[in-house]
Every structure is written in structure tokens, then in C-alpha cells.
Design a protein around this motif. Structure first.
Motif, short mmCIF file in Angstrom:
data_model
loop_
_atom_site.label_atom_id
_atom_site.label_comp_id
_atom_site.label_asym_id
_atom_site.label_seq_id
_atom_site.Cartn_x
_atom_site.Cartn_y
_atom_site.Cartn_z
N ILE A 1 0.84 -1.20 0.00
CA ILE A 1 0.00 0.00 0.00
C ILE A 1 0.87 1.24 0.00
N GLY B 1 -1.20 6.98 2.23
CA GLY B 1 -2.15 5.94 1.82
C GLY B 1 -2.17 4.77 2.79
N GLU C 1 2.32 1.88 -3.41
CA GLU C 1 1.34 2.38 -4.37
C GLU C 1 0.83 3.77 -4.02
N SER C 2 0.56 4.01 -2.73
CA SER C 2 -0.12 5.25 -2.33
C SER C 2 0.69 6.13 -1.40
#
Length: 118
Positions: A29, A37, A32-33
């Protein structure tokens, strides 16, 4: 008093473990973010906060118990019994594979608590 510590701690542990499994790999996570995130994934999970609330109940139960009983009894008994209940809860609610070695360890903990209480 010890029972309330153990039950609340076990509920908290199970809920937090379940929440983290539901959320998934925080490293993925984060990749990706970003960190924001990953933090958002955790703080928006209701199960996580319910687990944290249960852990808070456990902590305040521990404070109450320590105001009425000896540390040498409350701390080891609550910690040891939490190991046993976490083993049971992991098997029942999280469908974890609990092998003979873990069951034997839980049994030894129970014997230790009985010896401590006498």
C-alpha cells in the motif's frame, strides 16, 4: 479483574489481527499510495479501531487490578492467560494453524498460572 484484562486483550488482539489481514500488506500500500495511503488504510478500518478500544479497556482493567492486587500475581497471570486465549482465538476465529507445540505451550502456561495462584 484478571478475566476482564484477558478477555479485552484477546478481543483486541483478534480484531487488530483481523483488520490487518483485511487491509493487506502495508508495504505494498505504501509503495502504491505512499505513507499517507498506508496510514489512511489503517485509520479508516473500523475493525482496527474497535480492536484498539478493546485494548484500551484491557489496559484500564489492568490499572484497576493493580490497584487491588499484587503486581506479582496480576501481571504474570493476565499475560499468561492472554497467551492461552489468543491461541484459542487464533484457531477459532482467525483459522490459524495451531500445532501441537503451541497447544503444549498453552497447557504449560495454564499449569504455571495454577502454581502462581496458590
Amino acid at each position: 479483574m484478571i478475566a476482564s484484562i484477558v478477555v479485552a486483550a484477546t478481543v483486541g488482539d483478534v480484531l487488530i489481527a483481523s483488520a490487518m489481514r483485511q487491509i493487506g500488506d502495508l508495504d505494498e500500500i505504501k509503495a502504491e499510495s505512499g505513507l499517507a495511503g498506508a496510514i489512511k488504510a489503517v485509520v479508516t478500518n473500523t475493525r482496527f479501531f474497535t480492536g484498539v478500544a478493546a485494548m484500551a479497556v484491557s489496559f484500564f482493567s489492568l490499572l484497576f487490578a493493580l490497584s487491588h492486587a499484587d503486581l506479582s500475581l496480576v501481571a504474570p497471570a493476565s499475560a499468561s492467560l492472554t497467551v492461552v486465549t489468543n491461541t484459542l482465538a487464533g484457531k477459532l476465529f482467525l483459522k490459524e494453524n495451531v500445532d501441537r507445540r503451541r497447544w503444549l505451550a498453552a497447557l504449560c502456561v495454564c499449569v504455571g498460572v495454577v502454581l502462581l495462584a496458590r
